[in-house]
Structures are given as structure tokens and as C-alpha cells.
Design a protein around this motif. Sequence first.
Motif, PDB file in Angstrom:
ATOM      1  N   MET A 129      19.103 -13.166  -5.758  1.00 41.43           N
ATOM      2  CA  MET A 129      19.971 -13.209  -4.587  1.00 41.43           C
ATOM      3  C   MET A 129      20.898 -12.005  -4.530  1.00 41.43           C
ATOM      4  N   ARG A 130      21.364 -11.547  -5.695  1.00 41.63           N
ATOM      5  CA  ARG A 130      22.271 -10.391  -5.718  1.00 41.63           C
ATOM      6  C   ARG A 130      21.554  -9.084  -5.412  1.00 41.63           C
ATOM      7  N   ASN A 131      20.275  -9.020  -5.745  1.00 39.24           N
ATOM      8  CA  ASN A 131      19.550  -7.739  -5.648  1.00 39.24           C
ATOM      9  C   ASN A 131      18.219  -7.901  -4.909  1.00 39.24           C
ATOM     10  N   ARG A 132      18.258  -8.609  -3.792  1.00 37.31           N
ATOM     11  CA  ARG A 132      17.012  -8.910  -3.092  1.00 37.31           C
ATOM     12  C   ARG A 132      16.255  -7.649  -2.697  1.00 37.31           C
ATOM     13  N   ASP A 133      16.992  -6.647  -2.244  1.00 39.32           N
ATOM     14  CA  ASP A 133      16.318  -5.420  -1.809  1.00 39.32           C
ATOM     15  C   ASP A 133      15.593  -4.735  -2.966  1.00 39.32           C
ATOM     16  N   ARG A 134      16.139  -4.842  -4.166  1.00 37.22           N
ATOM     17  CA  ARG A 134      15.495  -4.223  -5.322  1.00 37.22           C
ATOM     18  C   ARG A 134      14.196  -4.936  -5.679  1.00 37.22           C
ATOM     19  N   TYR A 135      14.090  -6.210  -5.268  1.00 34.92           N
ATOM     20  CA  TYR A 135      12.905  -6.983  -5.604  1.00 34.92           C
ATOM     21  C   TYR A 135      11.942  -7.137  -4.429  1.00 34.92           C
ATOM     22  N   LYS A 136      12.076  -6.233  -3.459  1.00 32.17           N
ATOM     23  CA  LYS A 136      11.034  -6.142  -2.443  1.00 32.17           C
ATOM     24  C   LYS A 136       9.748  -5.686  -3.131  1.00 32.17           C
ATOM     25  N   ARG A 137       8.635  -6.287  -2.754  1.00 39.55           N
ATOM     26  CA  ARG A 137       7.353  -5.924  -3.356  1.00 39.55           C
ATOM     27  C   ARG A 137       6.563  -5.037  -2.412  1.00 39.55           C
ATOM     28  N   VAL A 138       5.946  -4.034  -2.979  1.00 36.73           N
ATOM     29  CA  VAL A 138       5.196  -3.083  -2.170  1.00 36.73           C
ATOM     30  C   VAL A 138       3.917  -2.675  -2.901  1.00 36.73           C
ATOM     31  N   ALA A 139       2.841  -2.561  -2.145  1.00 39.74           N
ATOM     32  CA  ALA A 139       1.594  -2.016  -2.682  1.00 39.74           C
ATOM     33  C   ALA A 139       1.572  -0.532  -2.341  1.00 39.74           C
ATOM     34  N   ILE A 140       1.444   0.308  -3.378  1.00 40.34           N
ATOM     35  CA  ILE A 140       1.500   1.743  -3.136  1.00 40.34           C
ATOM     36  C   ILE A 140       0.340   2.469  -3.823  1.00 40.34           C
ATOM     37  N   SER A 141       0.023   3.611  -3.252  1.00 40.72           N
ATOM     38  CA  SER A 141      -0.894   4.560  -3.881  1.00 40.72           C
ATOM     39  C   SER A 141      -0.121   5.850  -4.101  1.00 40.72           C
ATOM     40  N   GLN A 142      -0.503   6.603  -5.109  1.00 46.23           N
ATOM     41  CA  GLN A 142       0.179   7.869  -5.337  1.00 46.23           C
ATOM     42  C   GLN A 142      -0.748   8.887  -5.985  1.00 46.23           C
ATOM     43  N   ILE A 143      -0.419  10.125  -5.767  1.00 47.22           N
ATOM     44  CA  ILE A 143      -1.063  11.251  -6.443  1.00 47.22           C
ATOM     45  C   ILE A 143       0.045  12.006  -7.154  1.00 47.22           C
ATOM     46  N   LEU A 144      -0.086  12.166  -8.456  1.00 48.06           N
ATOM     47  CA  LEU A 144       0.935  12.844  -9.257  1.00 48.06           C
ATOM     48  C   LEU A 144       0.385  14.177  -9.747  1.00 48.06           C
ATOM     49  N   VAL A 145       1.091  15.258  -9.425  1.00 45.30           N
ATOM     50  CA  VAL A 145       0.693  16.596  -9.880  1.00 45.30           C
ATOM     51  C   VAL A 145       1.893  17.278 -10.513  1.00 45.30           C
ATOM     52  N   VAL A 146       1.625  18.374 -11.207  1.00 46.44           N
ATOM     53  CA  VAL A 146       2.708  19.008 -11.968  1.00 46.44           C
ATOM     54  C   VAL A 146       3.338  20.194 -11.250  1.00 46.44           C
ATOM     55  N   ASP A 147       2.718  20.683 -10.180  1.00 50.21           N
ATOM     56  CA  ASP A 147       3.318  21.839  -9.501  1.00 50.21           C
ATOM     57  C   ASP A 147       3.478  21.565  -8.010  1.00 50.21           C
ATOM     58  N   LEU A 148       4.504  22.161  -7.441  1.00 49.57           N
ATOM     59  CA  LEU A 148       4.881  21.902  -6.056  1.00 49.57           C
ATOM     60  C   LEU A 148       3.836  22.412  -5.072  1.00 49.57           C
ATOM     61  N   ALA A 149       3.236  23.552  -5.347  1.00 48.36           N
ATOM     62  CA  ALA A 149       2.255  24.120  -4.420  1.00 48.36           C
ATOM     63  C   ALA A 149       1.064  23.186  -4.223  1.00 48.36           C
ATOM     64  N   THR A 150       0.582  22.610  -5.317  1.00 47.68           N
ATOM     65  CA  THR A 150      -0.539  21.672  -5.223  1.00 47.68           C
ATOM     66  C   THR A 150      -0.130  20.425  -4.457  1.00 47.68           C
ATOM     67  N   ALA A 151       1.089  19.960  -4.682  1.00 47.71           N
ATOM     68  CA  ALA A 151       1.578  18.773  -3.975  1.00 47.71           C
ATOM     69  C   ALA A 151       1.601  19.009  -2.467  1.00 47.71           C
ATOM     70  N   TRP A 152       2.102  20.176  -2.046  1.00 47.94           N
ATOM     71  CA  TRP A 152       2.149  20.478  -0.611  1.00 47.94           C
ATOM     72  C   TRP A 152       0.742  20.633  -0.043  1.00 47.94           C
ATOM     73  N   LYS A 153      -0.161  21.180  -0.820  1.00 47.17           N
ATOM     74  CA  LYS A 153      -1.557  21.312  -0.380  1.00 47.17           C
ATOM     75  C   LYS A 153      -2.157  19.929  -0.108  1.00 47.17           C
ATOM     76  N   ILE A 154      -1.882  18.988  -0.999  1.00 41.23           N
ATOM     77  CA  ILE A 154      -2.403  17.618  -0.844  1.00 41.23           C
ATOM     78  C   ILE A 154      -1.800  16.958   0.390  1.00 41.23           C
ATOM     79  N   VAL A 155      -0.508  17.111   0.584  1.00 40.30           N
ATOM     80  CA  VAL A 155       0.159  16.537   1.753  1.00 40.30           C
ATOM     81  C   VAL A 155      -0.454  17.089   3.038  1.00 40.30           C
TER      82      VAL A 155
END
Length: 260
Positions: A129-155
Motif C-alpha cells: 500500500m505504501r509503495n504501490r507504484d514501485r510494485y507495478k508489474r511490467v513485461a519488458i524486452s531489452q537490448i543491452l550494449v556497451v557503447d552508445l553508437a551501437t545503441a543509437w544504431k539499434i534504436v
Amino acid sequence: MQKHLSESTLNGKAHEFAPLSIPAATDADVIAYLRRSAKFAEFSALAEREAQILAACEQFGITVSEEEVQAAGDDFRQKHKLWGMQETMAWLDQQGMSVEDWVQGIRIGLLEKQLKEFLFGPSVDGEYMRNRDRYKRVAISQILVVDLATAWKIVQLLREGHASFCALALEYSKGKISQEKGGFVGIRFLVELMPEVADAIKNVEEGEILGPIQTKLGYHVVKVEKWFPLQLTEAVREQIMETLFQSWLQNKLNNIVYQD
């Protein structure tokens, strides 16, 4: 004559490449493999977690009865379709476990469940009850890369529709789960995500792609697959206890390291 020579040659080759008799890996072999494959720390952390659970249960006087262990063992065998003793023993042999190992694993699982309930059961409703927003559930996908240029290319590729999220995750993602599952990392509470990711996605619509989002791990490109309604179901209750429990264990471990 030629046929006879060919058969002789083939028979000789078959003998030369006959399967070798390879001994089963010993416990020492398994440990050596874990070290070489950089997985030792992962399993060491699990062993430390188990040791902390057992120590805490002893401290608080938490125990389980033989009847509870027997019932949990019966449930386990039914779930894994181990209908009789023969099937059970064959499964244990395949896992490299003794009956004592298996029973102890069941016992520790029960102790962990009781410890969570002892520590956090009474406070779950208030925490939710105190932290309802923190316990919102979400299904997510992600791509994790180590450099910014590759990340922008993917976007850019995603926004222009030149490639699917799944294909890009398989090709580029450095995250173990996301790389193996085509980007999908599962259903999570916001509180379980890295703060930067949670803050970025908390108010976005389903299907939206965000990023790059920088964290200590690198750059994340995230897709919000689905939001789930706020509801304190039994599954959510158990997950909240697990989140609180993980934090509690980590604090205890940090205190031990600090004292050392």
C-alpha cells in the motif's frame, strides 16, 4: 578386390574412431569447470545465500517437520512425474544426487519459505500500500550494449522498421537473458529493475521503445510489452516477500564483508 579393400579400410577407420570410454565427471572436475567458465562466482553466491538462510533459521528457531518434508517430496515427485521408486532413483542418478541430497534440498526450500513469511509476511500488505507504484508489474524486452553508437544504431533500426527487436537482441545484446530469449527479460516489478530503467519506463505506453538508457552495465534499449493491473494477488505477495528477502540477505552479506 577393390570392394574388399574398401571395406577393410572403412572397418579400420571405424575402429580408429570408435567411441572412447569417458569416466563420469567428479565433483572436483565440476568445480574446475565452473572456475574455467567464469561461473564459479554465480554458484558461490547461491551457496552463500543458502548458508545465510540456514543460519537465520537456526537463529530464529525456525524448523520444518518430517511430515512437511514428506508432503513436499510427494508434491515434487508428482510434478516431475516420478511415480515410483524406480523413476525417482533414476532421476536422482541422472542429477548426480543422493536421496539425502534431495531431501535436504526440499528441507531448505521449506525453511526458506517459512523464513520469508516469518520476516516479512505481516508487513507485505503495508509495503504494497505504501509503495504501490514501485510494485507495478511490467513485461519488458531489452537490448543491452556497451557503447552508445551501437545503441543509437539499434534504436534507429527499430524506429525505421528495418529489423525486429528479437533479431537485433539475438545479434547485439550482451545481457545473458535478453540475448538468449530474443530480448524478452520477463515480467518484473518496477522495483526490481535498475533505477534508471524503472524511471524511464514508468509512464510510457505499451509497445513504446525507449533508449538508449545508460546504467552501470552499459546502454539499454527497452520495449514495454505489457503493463499489468495493480492487484495484490498471492503471486504478487510472494514476489514482494522475495524482493524484501533479497534486500535483507544482501544487507547481511554486506555487514559480514564490512566486519571482515
